[in-house]
Write a protein that holds these residues in place. Structure first.
Motif, PDB file in Angstrom:
ATOM      1  N   GLY A  40       0.763  -1.245   0.000  1.00  0.00           N
ATOM      2  CA  GLY A  40       0.000   0.000   0.000  1.00  0.00           C
ATOM      3  C   GLY A  40       0.794   1.294   0.000  1.00  0.00           C
ATOM      4  O   GLY A  40       0.244   2.359   0.246  1.00  0.00           O
ATOM      5  N   VAL A  41       2.091   1.220  -0.296  1.00  0.00           N
ATOM      6  CA  VAL A  41       2.907   2.442  -0.247  1.00  0.00           C
ATOM      7  C   VAL A  41       2.784   3.268  -1.536  1.00  0.00           C
ATOM      8  O   VAL A  41       3.176   4.433  -1.573  1.00  0.00           O
ATOM      9  N   GLY A  42       2.263   2.605  -2.603  1.00  0.00           N
ATOM     10  CA  GLY A  42       2.069   3.333  -3.861  1.00  0.00           C
ATOM     11  C   GLY A  42       2.919   2.834  -5.020  1.00  0.00           C
ATOM     12  O   GLY A  42       3.105   3.551  -6.000  1.00  0.00           O
ATOM     13  N   VAL A  50      -4.964  -4.375  -4.212  1.00  0.00           N
ATOM     14  CA  VAL A  50      -3.730  -5.058  -3.818  1.00  0.00           C
ATOM     15  C   VAL A  50      -3.135  -5.812  -5.015  1.00  0.00           C
ATOM     16  O   VAL A  50      -3.858  -6.472  -5.751  1.00  0.00           O
ATOM     17  N   THR A  51      -1.834  -5.679  -5.209  1.00  0.00           N
ATOM     18  CA  THR A  51      -1.162  -6.451  -6.260  1.00  0.00           C
ATOM     19  C   THR A  51      -0.868  -7.850  -5.728  1.00  0.00           C
ATOM     20  O   THR A  51      -0.312  -7.994  -4.640  1.00  0.00           O
ATOM     21  N   LEU A  52      -1.256  -8.838  -6.499  1.00  0.00           N
ATOM     22  CA  LEU A  52      -0.916 -10.224  -6.144  1.00  0.00           C
ATOM     23  C   LEU A  52       0.086 -10.701  -7.178  1.00  0.00           C
ATOM     24  O   LEU A  52      -0.177 -10.616  -8.374  1.00  0.00           O
ATOM     25  N   GLU A  90       4.264  -7.422  -5.721  1.00  0.00           N
ATOM     26  CA  GLU A  90       3.355  -7.343  -4.567  1.00  0.00           C
ATOM     27  C   GLU A  90       4.152  -6.847  -3.364  1.00  0.00           C
ATOM     28  O   GLU A  90       5.356  -7.070  -3.262  1.00  0.00           O
ATOM     29  N   GLY A  91       3.472  -6.172  -2.460  1.00  0.00           N
ATOM     30  CA  GLY A  91       4.157  -5.607  -1.303  1.00  0.00           C
ATOM     31  C   GLY A  91       4.492  -6.662  -0.261  1.00  0.00           C
ATOM     32  O   GLY A  91       3.914  -7.748  -0.250  1.00  0.00           O
ATOM     33  N   HIS A  92       5.430  -6.327   0.608  1.00  0.00           N
ATOM     34  CA  HIS A  92       5.710  -7.207   1.748  1.00  0.00           C
ATOM     35  C   HIS A  92       5.138  -6.546   3.007  1.00  0.00           C
ATOM     36  O   HIS A  92       4.856  -5.347   3.024  1.00  0.00           O
ATOM     37  N   ASP A 142       2.079  14.496  -1.232  1.00  0.00           N
ATOM     38  CA  ASP A 142       0.947  15.426  -1.156  1.00  0.00           C
ATOM     39  C   ASP A 142       0.252  15.413   0.209  1.00  0.00           C
ATOM     40  O   ASP A 142      -0.489  16.334   0.533  1.00  0.00           O
ATOM     41  N   LEU A 143       0.501  14.365   1.013  1.00  0.00           N
ATOM     42  CA  LEU A 143      -0.187  14.249   2.307  1.00  0.00           C
ATOM     43  C   LEU A 143       0.622  14.787   3.483  1.00  0.00           C
ATOM     44  O   LEU A 143       0.143  14.779   4.616  1.00  0.00           O
ATOM     45  N   VAL A 144       1.842  15.225   3.230  1.00  0.00           N
ATOM     46  CA  VAL A 144       2.697  15.687   4.333  1.00  0.00           C
ATOM     47  C   VAL A 144       3.294  17.061   4.020  1.00  0.00           C
ATOM     48  O   VAL A 144       3.263  17.513   2.876  1.00  0.00           O
TER      49      VAL A 144
HETATM   50  N1  GTP Z   1      -2.606  10.703  -1.498  1.00  0.00           N
HETATM   51  C1  GTP Z   1      -1.887   9.780  -2.156  1.00  0.00           C
HETATM   52  N2  GTP Z   1      -2.339   8.514  -2.236  1.00  0.00           N
HETATM   53  C2  GTP Z   1      -1.578   7.625  -2.915  1.00  0.00           C
HETATM   54  C3  GTP Z   1      -0.347   7.968  -3.537  1.00  0.00           C
HETATM   55  N3  GTP Z   1       0.164   6.864  -4.116  1.00  0.00           N
HETATM   56  C4  GTP Z   1      -0.719   5.874  -3.882  1.00  0.00           C
HETATM   57  N4  GTP Z   1      -1.772   6.318  -3.155  1.00  0.00           N
HETATM   58  C5  GTP Z   1      -2.937   5.524  -2.693  1.00  0.00           C
HETATM   59  O1  GTP Z   1      -2.459   4.514  -1.805  1.00  0.00           O
HETATM   60  C6  GTP Z   1      -3.189   3.310  -1.986  1.00  0.00           C
HETATM   61  C7  GTP Z   1      -2.226   2.171  -2.304  1.00  0.00           C
HETATM   62  O2  GTP Z   1      -1.615   2.409  -3.542  1.00  0.00           O
HETATM   63  P1  GTP Z   1      -0.991   1.242  -4.446  1.00  0.00           P
HETATM   64  O3  GTP Z   1      -0.290   1.914  -5.569  1.00  0.00           O
HETATM   65  O4  GTP Z   1      -1.988   0.224  -4.788  1.00  0.00           O
HETATM   66  O5  GTP Z   1       0.081   0.603  -3.432  1.00  0.00           O
HETATM   67  P2  GTP Z   1       1.027  -0.649  -3.644  1.00  0.00           P
HETATM   68  O6  GTP Z   1       2.325  -0.319  -3.029  1.00  0.00           O
HETATM   69  O7  GTP Z   1       1.024  -1.060  -5.072  1.00  0.00           O
HETATM   70  O8  GTP Z   1       0.288  -1.780  -2.767  1.00  0.00           O
HETATM   71  P3  GTP Z   1       0.491  -3.389  -2.871  1.00  0.00           P
HETATM   72  O9  GTP Z   1       0.268  -3.786  -4.286  1.00  0.00           O
HETATM   73  O10 GTP Z   1      -0.535  -3.962  -1.954  1.00  0.00           O
HETATM   74  O11 GTP Z   1       1.858  -3.676  -2.374  1.00  0.00           O
HETATM   75  C8  GTP Z   1      -4.218   3.582  -3.098  1.00  0.00           C
HETATM   76  O12 GTP Z   1      -5.446   3.904  -2.496  1.00  0.00           O
HETATM   77  C9  GTP Z   1      -3.639   4.794  -3.830  1.00  0.00           C
HETATM   78  O13 GTP Z   1      -4.631   5.604  -4.414  1.00  0.00           O
HETATM   79  C10 GTP Z   1       0.099   9.332  -3.425  1.00  0.00           C
HETATM   80  O14 GTP Z   1       1.159   9.743  -3.903  1.00  0.00           O
HETATM   81  N5  GTP Z   1      -0.711  10.185  -2.711  1.00  0.00           N
END
Ligand code: GTP
Ligand code: MG
Length: 163
Positions: free
Chosen positions: A14-16, A35-37, A62-64, A120-122
């Motif tokens: 979920g880090v993006g 979620v990426t599998l 996929e994330g750890h 953008d969130l910090v």
């Molecule tokens: N505000 C904000 N949200 C973000 C950003 N990048 C990603 N998100 C949100 O964070 C969540 C997770 O993003 P993903 O890109 O799916 O994360 P991931 O690292 O691929 O996750 P996994 O595949 O589970 O490992 C989603 O709801 C995105 O919309 C960003 O730069 N800013």
């Protein structure tokens, strides 16, 4: 001769990673979290400053949940660079960063670039000070949402892995 390099996106859930992947490749962003599998792989052709064409083969893994050591070895093998992404709003995604970086360095002889995402969130200045005080290294802070620093980051990386 065709230039081709494999680059792998790594980091906690979920880090993006997928958002950076989509932003770089298709210039798209979604708030929805899927979620990426496993892994998804896409190619992007980048024109280098000297005119050469680079095929960047990007692996969105996929994330750890704990340590980068849990990432499947088959994703990491044969890579020319790693992009380790952490979430600026979640300390648990970067608190063990130095340990993960040491693991990657000892086992794979390729550069690892560290990205702090969701800028953008910090508050940028406060965040940089906080990361420094915790001894957390980073190469770039990005927002996949606003596109801040994303294209520049990949462009710098493409030059670094081809020179
Ligand atoms: N505000 C904000 N949200 C973000 C950003 N990048 C990603 N998100 C949100 O964070 C969540 C997770 O993003 P993903 O890109 O799916 O994360 P991931 O690292 O691929 O996750 P996994 O595949 O589970 O490992 C989603 O709801 C995105 O919309 C960003 O730069 N800013
Ligand atoms: Mg993902």
């Amino acid at each position: 001769m065709k230039l081709s390099k494999k680059v792998v996106l790594l980091g906690h859930f979920g880090v993006g990673k997928t958002s950076l992947f989509k932003r770089f490749i298709d210039n798209e962003f979604s708030e929805e979290y899927k979620v990426t599998l496993g892994v998804q792989i896409k190619k992007k052709v980048v024109i280098l400053p000297d005119g050469r064409e680079l095929s960047m083969i990007i692996w969105d893994a996929e994330g750890h949940s704990n340590s980068v050591e849990d990432t499947r070895k088959s994703y990491l093998l044969g890579s020319h660079a790693f992009i380790y992404v952490f979430d600026l709003t979640r300390e648990d995604t970067y608190i063990h960063l130095n340990k993960d970086l040491t693991y990657l360095k000892e086992n794979y002889k390729v550069p690892t670039k560290v990205l702090g995402n969701k800028l953008d969130l910090v508050n940028e200045k406060e965040m940089i000070a906080a990361l420094k005080s915790k001894d957390i290294p980073f190469d770039c802070l990005t927002s996949a949402k606003t596109n801040k620093n994303v294209q520049q980051f990949f462009s710098d990386l493409s030059i670094e892995i081809t020179t």
